[in-house]
Design an enzyme around this catalytic site. Structure first.
Site, PDB file in Angstrom:
ATOM      1  N   HIS A 120       0.835  -1.225   0.000  1.00 30.63           N
ATOM      2  CA  HIS A 120       0.000   0.000   0.000  1.00 30.63           C
ATOM      3  C   HIS A 120       0.855   1.254   0.000  1.00 30.63           C
ATOM      4  CE1 HIS A 120      -3.581  -2.444   1.764  1.00 30.63           C
ATOM      5  NE2 HIS A 120      -3.489  -2.540   0.461  1.00 30.63           N
ATOM      6  N   CYS A 128       4.830  14.619  -5.561  1.00 27.96           N
ATOM      7  CA  CYS A 128       4.103  15.770  -6.129  1.00 27.96           C
ATOM      8  C   CYS A 128       2.989  15.280  -7.057  1.00 27.96           C
ATOM      9  CB  CYS A 128       5.062  16.666  -6.928  1.00 27.96           C
ATOM     10  SG  CYS A 128       4.176  18.047  -7.690  1.00 27.96           S
ATOM     11  N   CYS A 131       4.272  17.086 -10.835  1.00 32.74           N
ATOM     12  CA  CYS A 131       5.548  16.724 -11.504  1.00 32.74           C
ATOM     13  C   CYS A 131       6.063  15.375 -11.028  1.00 32.74           C
ATOM     14  CB  CYS A 131       6.588  17.827 -11.278  1.00 32.74           C
ATOM     15  SG  CYS A 131       7.217  17.909  -9.594  1.00 32.74           S
ATOM     16  N   THR A 190      -3.701  -9.309  10.436  1.00 31.04           N
ATOM     17  CA  THR A 190      -4.557  -8.715   9.410  1.00 31.04           C
ATOM     18  C   THR A 190      -5.911  -9.413   9.383  1.00 31.04           C
ATOM     19  OG1 THR A 190      -4.798  -8.214   7.033  1.00 31.04           O
ATOM     20  CG2 THR A 190      -3.526 -10.178   7.600  1.00 31.04           C
TER      21      THR A 190
HETATM   22  N1  APR Z   1      -1.042  -8.992  17.558  1.00 32.54           N
HETATM   23  C1  APR Z   1      -1.544  -9.661  16.481  1.00 32.54           C
HETATM   24  N2  APR Z   1      -2.677  -9.282  15.814  1.00 32.54           N
HETATM   25  C2  APR Z   1      -3.308  -8.188  16.275  1.00 32.54           C
HETATM   26  C3  APR Z   1      -2.852  -7.438  17.393  1.00 32.54           C
HETATM   27  C4  APR Z   1      -1.661  -7.889  18.045  1.00 32.54           C
HETATM   28  N3  APR Z   1      -1.147  -7.254  19.126  1.00 32.54           N
HETATM   29  N4  APR Z   1      -3.721  -6.404  17.605  1.00 32.54           N
HETATM   30  C5  APR Z   1      -4.669  -6.495  16.645  1.00 32.54           C
HETATM   31  N5  APR Z   1      -4.439  -7.566  15.850  1.00 32.54           N
HETATM   32  C6  APR Z   1      -5.196  -8.004  14.665  1.00 32.54           C
HETATM   33  C7  APR Z   1      -6.697  -7.814  14.745  1.00 32.54           C
HETATM   34  O1  APR Z   1      -7.305  -8.953  15.354  1.00 32.54           O
HETATM   35  C8  APR Z   1      -7.067  -7.700  13.261  1.00 32.54           C
HETATM   36  O2  APR Z   1      -7.259  -8.992  12.687  1.00 32.54           O
HETATM   37  O3  APR Z   1      -4.779  -7.188  13.591  1.00 32.54           O
HETATM   38  C9  APR Z   1      -5.817  -7.089  12.635  1.00 32.54           C
HETATM   39  C10 APR Z   1      -6.025  -5.620  12.268  1.00 32.54           C
HETATM   40  O4  APR Z   1      -6.969  -5.592  11.228  1.00 32.54           O
HETATM   41  P1  APR Z   1      -7.209  -4.256  10.371  1.00 32.54           P
HETATM   42  O5  APR Z   1      -7.278  -3.086  11.299  1.00 32.54           O
HETATM   43  O6  APR Z   1      -8.335  -4.537   9.440  1.00 32.54           O
HETATM   44  O7  APR Z   1      -5.840  -4.076   9.583  1.00 32.54           O
HETATM   45  P2  APR Z   1      -5.467  -4.684   8.167  1.00 32.54           P
HETATM   46  O8  APR Z   1      -5.971  -6.057   8.016  1.00 32.54           O
HETATM   47  O9  APR Z   1      -4.013  -4.453   8.008  1.00 32.54           O
HETATM   48  O10 APR Z   1      -6.243  -3.691   7.156  1.00 32.54           O
HETATM   49  C11 APR Z   1      -5.930  -3.830   5.789  1.00 32.54           C
HETATM   50  O11 APR Z   1      -7.285  -1.858   5.371  1.00 32.54           O
HETATM   51  O12 APR Z   1      -7.957   0.340   5.667  1.00 32.54           O
HETATM   52  C12 APR Z   1      -7.118  -0.496   4.946  1.00 32.54           C
HETATM   53  O13 APR Z   1      -5.166   0.228   3.916  1.00 32.54           O
HETATM   54  C13 APR Z   1      -5.675  -0.145   5.157  1.00 32.54           C
HETATM   55  O14 APR Z   1      -3.767  -1.627   5.026  1.00 32.54           O
HETATM   56  C14 APR Z   1      -5.045  -1.452   5.622  1.00 32.54           C
HETATM   57  C15 APR Z   1      -6.031  -2.484   5.130  1.00 32.54           C
END
Ligand code: APR
Length: 248
Positions: A120, A128, A131, A190
């Site tokens: 991302h 910019c 440019c 994630t």
């Molecule tokens: N250790 C491991 N996992 C964790 C922890 C921790 N300490 N704290 C939170 N999590 C987990 C949550 O359970 C959740 O599954 O991290 C994840 C966070 O999820 P999101 O906030 O949805 O993040 P992500 O999956 O990276 O989002 C993807 O969404 O808004 C867009 O561009 C943004 O890159 C981002 C994308």
């Protein structure tokens, strides 16, 4: 943490030939950066509209006020935690080929990871809008918003992907290469909510990779793709995993 599961995960890592990590906001939560979704999620406090391209071009001052507050003032002080450092350790002793990250906080690089694929983009560079010249964000003052290109006077934009923007081609291609060649994917922190990033682990699985997942909660992957699920905080689990591997 279940000892048997940890040993099973360590076994997967020591046996694998080509390991790739796939990380999301959760890996940076213990560095003080809130996730986007779930408890204290950014999207429960801010309307993501400020990160849509159309809104940014029509309201660049308003958009920049939130961008500065969140991604520079607040996130700017974050330091890598042991989860980032543990991945850098794995790379150092030849057990990790690449980290594909959805994060824009640069913490993998600051932890010492060398091969980081920023799916991302990154907050560390401002580009910019006219440019296309790129600046290290530290070179540009954010006192007056929106920041203006010193060369052509146009608005600068953080070099991370806004909603409605395409994925950087080099990051896309490098991620596909990893998904087609890895025999182990380590997914950390994630939800697997956002396309096309969320497809990468699925492609890896289709190409025969085993999936090791670390998350405090089950994600979209846990019951679909994951072979070994280590539930807990990423820094603690990575510390336990790396120390198990150190003994090998
Ligand atoms: N250790 C491991 N996992 C964790 C922890 C921790 N300490 N704290 C939170 N999590 C987990 C949550 O359970 C959740 O599954 O991290 C994840 C966070 O999820 P999101 O906030 O949805 O993040 P992500 O999956 O990276 O989002 C993807 O969404 O808004 C867009 O561009 C943004 O890159 C981002 C994308």
């Amino acid at each position: 943490m279940d000892k048997d599961k940890l040993n099973e995960a360590a076994e997967l890592i020591s046996k694998a030939e080509h390991i790739t990590a796939f990380t999301g906001a959760g890996i940076s939560v213990e560095s003080g950066i809130p996730p986007f979704r779930g408890k204290n999620g950014l999207w429960s406090k801010y309307d993501p509209i400020f990160l849509s391209l159309d809104y940014f071009y029509e309201n660049s001052t308003e958009s920049w006020k939130l961008i500065k507050e969140i991604f520079y003032d607040f996130f700017g002080q974050a330091l890598p935690n042991y989860a980032h450092k543990g991945l850098a350790e794995l790379e150092k002793f030849g057990k990790l080929e690449a980290v594909i990250t959805q994060n824009i906080d640069n913490l993998h690089q600051e932890a010492g990871s060398l091969n980081v694929i920023e799916f991302h983009g990154t907050s560390r560079i401002l580009a910019c809008t006219q440019c296309s010249f790129k600046y290290q964000h530290k070179e540009i003052s954010l006192v007056n918003l929106p920041p203006i290109c010193p060369r052509c006077g146009s608005v600068l934009k953080p070099n991370f992907i806004f909603f409605g923007e395409g994925i950087p081609q080099h990051a896309y291609l490098a991620s596909m290469f990893e998904a087609e060649n890895a025999d182990l994917f380590i997914i950390i922190g994630t939800t697997g909510e956002v396309m096309p990033a969320s497809l990468i682990p699925q492609i890896a699985k289709q190409n025969g990779a085993k999936i090791l997942e670390i998350n405090t909660e089950p994600s979209n992957y846990t019951h679909e793709l994951t072979d070994v699920f280590l539930q807990g905080k990423a820094s603690m689990i990575m510390k336990q995993l790396v120390s198990l591997l150190d003994r090998d």
